[in-house]
Scaffold this active site. Sequence first.
Site, PDB file in Angstrom:
ATOM      1  N   GLU A 170       1.202 -12.767  11.624  1.00  0.00           N
ATOM      2  CA  GLU A 170       1.188 -11.368  12.066  1.00  0.00           C
ATOM      3  C   GLU A 170       2.053 -11.167  13.303  1.00  0.00           C
ATOM      4  O   GLU A 170       1.570 -10.820  14.375  1.00  0.00           O
ATOM      5  CB  GLU A 170      -0.255 -10.918  12.288  1.00  0.00           C
ATOM      6  CG  GLU A 170      -1.069 -11.007  11.005  1.00  0.00           C
ATOM      7  CD  GLU A 170      -2.466 -10.433  11.115  1.00  0.00           C
ATOM      8  OE1 GLU A 170      -2.786  -9.828  12.162  1.00  0.00           O
ATOM      9  OE2 GLU A 170      -3.241 -10.582  10.159  1.00  0.00           O
ATOM     10  N   GLU A 411     -15.603  -9.301   5.353  1.00  0.00           N
ATOM     11  CA  GLU A 411     -14.942  -9.966   6.486  1.00  0.00           C
ATOM     12  C   GLU A 411     -15.723 -11.247   6.760  1.00  0.00           C
ATOM     13  O   GLU A 411     -16.938 -11.207   6.956  1.00  0.00           O
ATOM     14  CB  GLU A 411     -14.947  -9.041   7.705  1.00  0.00           C
ATOM     15  CG  GLU A 411     -14.491  -9.695   9.006  1.00  0.00           C
ATOM     16  CD  GLU A 411     -13.078 -10.248   8.949  1.00  0.00           C
ATOM     17  OE1 GLU A 411     -12.155  -9.460   8.736  1.00  0.00           O
ATOM     18  OE2 GLU A 411     -12.912 -11.481   9.109  1.00  0.00           O
ATOM     19  N   HIS A 479      -6.996 -10.577   3.416  1.00  0.00           N
ATOM     20  CA  HIS A 479      -6.352 -10.432   4.727  1.00  0.00           C
ATOM     21  C   HIS A 479      -6.476 -11.758   5.484  1.00  0.00           C
ATOM     22  O   HIS A 479      -7.480 -12.457   5.363  1.00  0.00           O
ATOM     23  CB  HIS A 479      -6.990  -9.295   5.517  1.00  0.00           C
ATOM     24  CG  HIS A 479      -6.417  -7.973   5.136  1.00  0.00           C
ATOM     25  ND1 HIS A 479      -5.961  -7.066   6.048  1.00  0.00           N
ATOM     26  CD2 HIS A 479      -6.180  -7.436   3.917  1.00  0.00           C
ATOM     27  CE1 HIS A 479      -5.485  -6.012   5.406  1.00  0.00           C
ATOM     28  NE2 HIS A 479      -5.610  -6.195   4.108  1.00  0.00           N
ATOM     29  N   GLU A 498      -2.533  -9.675   2.877  1.00  0.00           N
ATOM     30  CA  GLU A 498      -1.893  -9.125   4.067  1.00  0.00           C
ATOM     31  C   GLU A 498      -0.891 -10.181   4.539  1.00  0.00           C
ATOM     32  O   GLU A 498       0.268 -10.149   4.171  1.00  0.00           O
ATOM     33  CB  GLU A 498      -2.935  -8.796   5.121  1.00  0.00           C
ATOM     34  CG  GLU A 498      -2.357  -8.139   6.349  1.00  0.00           C
ATOM     35  CD  GLU A 498      -3.338  -8.101   7.491  1.00  0.00           C
ATOM     36  OE1 GLU A 498      -3.365  -7.094   8.188  1.00  0.00           O
ATOM     37  OE2 GLU A 498      -4.071  -9.087   7.708  1.00  0.00           O
ATOM     38  N   GLU A 504      -1.104  -1.572  10.583  1.00  0.00           N
ATOM     39  CA  GLU A 504      -2.242  -1.424  11.494  1.00  0.00           C
ATOM     40  C   GLU A 504      -1.894  -1.779  12.939  1.00  0.00           C
ATOM     41  O   GLU A 504      -2.565  -1.328  13.859  1.00  0.00           O
ATOM     42  CB  GLU A 504      -3.407  -2.303  11.018  1.00  0.00           C
ATOM     43  CG  GLU A 504      -3.112  -3.786  11.069  1.00  0.00           C
ATOM     44  CD  GLU A 504      -4.254  -4.647  10.500  1.00  0.00           C
ATOM     45  OE1 GLU A 504      -4.998  -4.174   9.641  1.00  0.00           O
ATOM     46  OE2 GLU A 504      -4.359  -5.817  10.927  1.00  0.00           O
TER      47      GLU A 504
HETATM   48  C1  NOJ Z   1      -8.125  -7.397  10.109  1.00  0.00           C
HETATM   49  C2  NOJ Z   1      -7.639  -6.727   8.879  1.00  0.00           C
HETATM   50  O1  NOJ Z   1      -6.241  -6.849   8.747  1.00  0.00           O
HETATM   51  C3  NOJ Z   1      -8.055  -5.288   8.930  1.00  0.00           C
HETATM   52  O2  NOJ Z   1      -7.527  -4.594   7.839  1.00  0.00           O
HETATM   53  C4  NOJ Z   1      -9.543  -5.218   8.977  1.00  0.00           C
HETATM   54  O3  NOJ Z   1      -9.914  -3.879   9.132  1.00  0.00           O
HETATM   55  C5  NOJ Z   1     -10.098  -6.009  10.154  1.00  0.00           C
HETATM   56  N1  NOJ Z   1      -9.561  -7.321  10.164  1.00  0.00           N
HETATM   57  C6  NOJ Z   1     -11.616  -6.121  10.104  1.00  0.00           C
HETATM   58  O4  NOJ Z   1     -11.992  -6.886   9.009  1.00  0.00           O
HETATM   59 CA    CA Z   2      -4.814  -8.685   9.786  1.00  0.00          CA
END
Ligand code: NOJ
Ligand code: CA
Length: 709
Positions: A170, A411, A479, A498, A504
């Site tokens: 990233e 997550e 992600h 991702e 973001e």
């Molecule tokens: C990072 C992710 O890229 C994002 O999309 C997500 O909202 C947050 N983590 C929380 O899980």
């Molecule tokens: Ca991310």
Amino acid sequence: MKRTIIFLLVIIITGSSFAQSLTASMDRIKLAFSLNENGTPIYSVTFNDKPVIKPSSLGFVFINNDNFNSGFEVTGSDTTSHDDTWQPVWGEVKNIRNHYNQLTVHLKQKNTNRLLDIEFRVFAEGVGFRYVFPLQPNLKYFIVSDELTQFALAGDHKTFWIPGDYDSNEYPYTTSKLSEVNNKALVDKSTDIAVRVAPDSFAVQTPLMMKSDDGLYINIHEAALLNYPAMQLHVDHISLTLSSNLVPDAVSNKAYLHAPCHTPWRTIIVSDKATDILASKMILNLNDPSVIINTSWIKPMKFIGVWWEMQTGKGTWSYANSADDKDANGNLIPGGKHSANTANVKRYIDFAAANNIKGVLVEGWNVGWEDWFGNWKENVFDFVTPYPDFDVKGIEAYAHSKGVEMIMHNETSGSATNYERQMDTAYKFMKEFGYNSVKTGYVGKIIPRGEHHDGQWMVNHYERVAQKTAAYHIMVDMHEPMRPTGVQRTYPNWLASEAARGNEYNAFSNGTAPDHETILPFTRLMGGPMDYTPGIFKLKNYNPNVPDRQMHSTLAKQLALYVTMYSPLQMAADLPENYEAHKDAFQFIKDVAVDWDNTKILAAEPGDYVAIARKQKASDNWFIGAVTDENKREITTDFSFLDPGKKYVATIYADADDADWQSNPEAYTIKQFIVTNTSHITLKLASGGGAAISVMPAQPSQLKQLKSL
Ligand code: NOJ
Ligand code: CA
């Protein structure tokens, strides 16, 4: 099928074994293999007889300094050719031709009698090669300390790179000469929250995109990364040689293998046209076909999410402000900003139903978000326990009644062990409540502690997730996994990842320069689709806590990204109210497809611009996207891909004359014209801007109303 293969195999035996030279070629690409005087395997690649990879060595070091890179002899070689066409479950094109000439070299390390095969596949646009360890008595279970693959480049190329972090891709890209790659400097001066220290200052991630002074575009990556760590590249500033740097495990080993087995393919894609790099299907072709037999349940889609409001600080993932905010009964006290509440989720479902958006993602619905981040805790989430204000059953019934599908969010906070224990429970829960897709996430340090996001243990974890979700007929969007390598061909339920710096970052950090989206197609997207989360319409003042923060883009560019950043899962990432404010522009997001029969790369230059046209699957509709970097520019294109003799309506969403990503990003125009396959258009892209066009067969009334282009 007619074979137009020119296949060349030359064996020159001059008496001593090291002088053996084997070659394979196709069109402009030529590969040569030999052993040097130490019995080390050497390969080289040319394009139109120009060196792309100068003689470069191959091999390994196994644990305890056990060399497996010299003392080899060639015991034989095979050559085969392959030419067929296959249909991906979803993709950028309907048919993919897989055409290559293969040279397999059989080697034996003389003093140990251990065997190694190296398979080279030569395509019209490049070379893939991998190491194969045959079944053999003297090499069974073994540990790789280092892979010694080298890519000796022929010049000090212009290079688009991000640092070789073991846990993250990233990063914003740096464009520099190869000899100037130094991610230490990058780390030191950055104030960005996601920048971590890469252990080797001269290591970079792949896909690595380069351009030579004499106009060759060279892309180095890997294909079919399974049961092996990701390959990073160490740059030698003097010799301009890249060497494989595998991501280590917790005790600094790289890979644990058991023969018979093989490594991923190392890929070199090369052309004198940048557009050829983006059109290449070589990486997909080097992956195995789908292991999922019945794929009818796998469906690309657009989705919205209870998400951007948390990213921009308007809402929270957590229900309470802190884990300690509990009443006398031990229940969490609501903090007042929890976004994943039933009423708010229903608002998103209504918006999706009204606007041809299939999915609604909701983050922050399950308990644990008060204390989920940065603490390396093993059991943060359980993936089945909602917060008190999230009515799982009621939401499912409401979504179902509106024809909308809910998308689950899991997550893991990096705790892969916790996730593995709970996958069955989580996926059964999903199925019970009508969820067919899941977005997973791996924020933070990995558990098992000491493992890395891009190491072999996690590569295997992501594959287990792909397998387990497939068993439940669940589609997955990951992600923070390792960057893709075409494995979506083998697991087509793994629709997107991702694994790069997404849109973001403009919400929660200083953001990313406007050239980012002109580089990503040449780097991260070479391996597979990215969940980039495009479609932000409110480009300034979206974060109440940081009022001067802004997107590095115009609104028209946000539309173009639906075409230029290929993904079978595309988010309309902004808030419903921001779309309501620009209903006319939102029409493009409503219309744009996510699955394609054909793709034409119209124009491209890494770091500068990308323009792509795609034909919607099983439809006559085309969609075009063009994006530029910080420089405004004009891109002229024709419509020669349209059916001859047919009339279409082109709806052109363009930057207004005075648009500019910094000063006037939301200024756009929408115009309609009749076009045919002989029409031309010059698109004017603003600084940080873009253009999007939908092209649909004209209705009789439109033929009367609209002018021709
Ligand atoms: C990072 C992710 O890229 C994002 O999309 C997500 O909202 C947050 N983590 C929380 O899980
Ligand atoms: Ca991310």
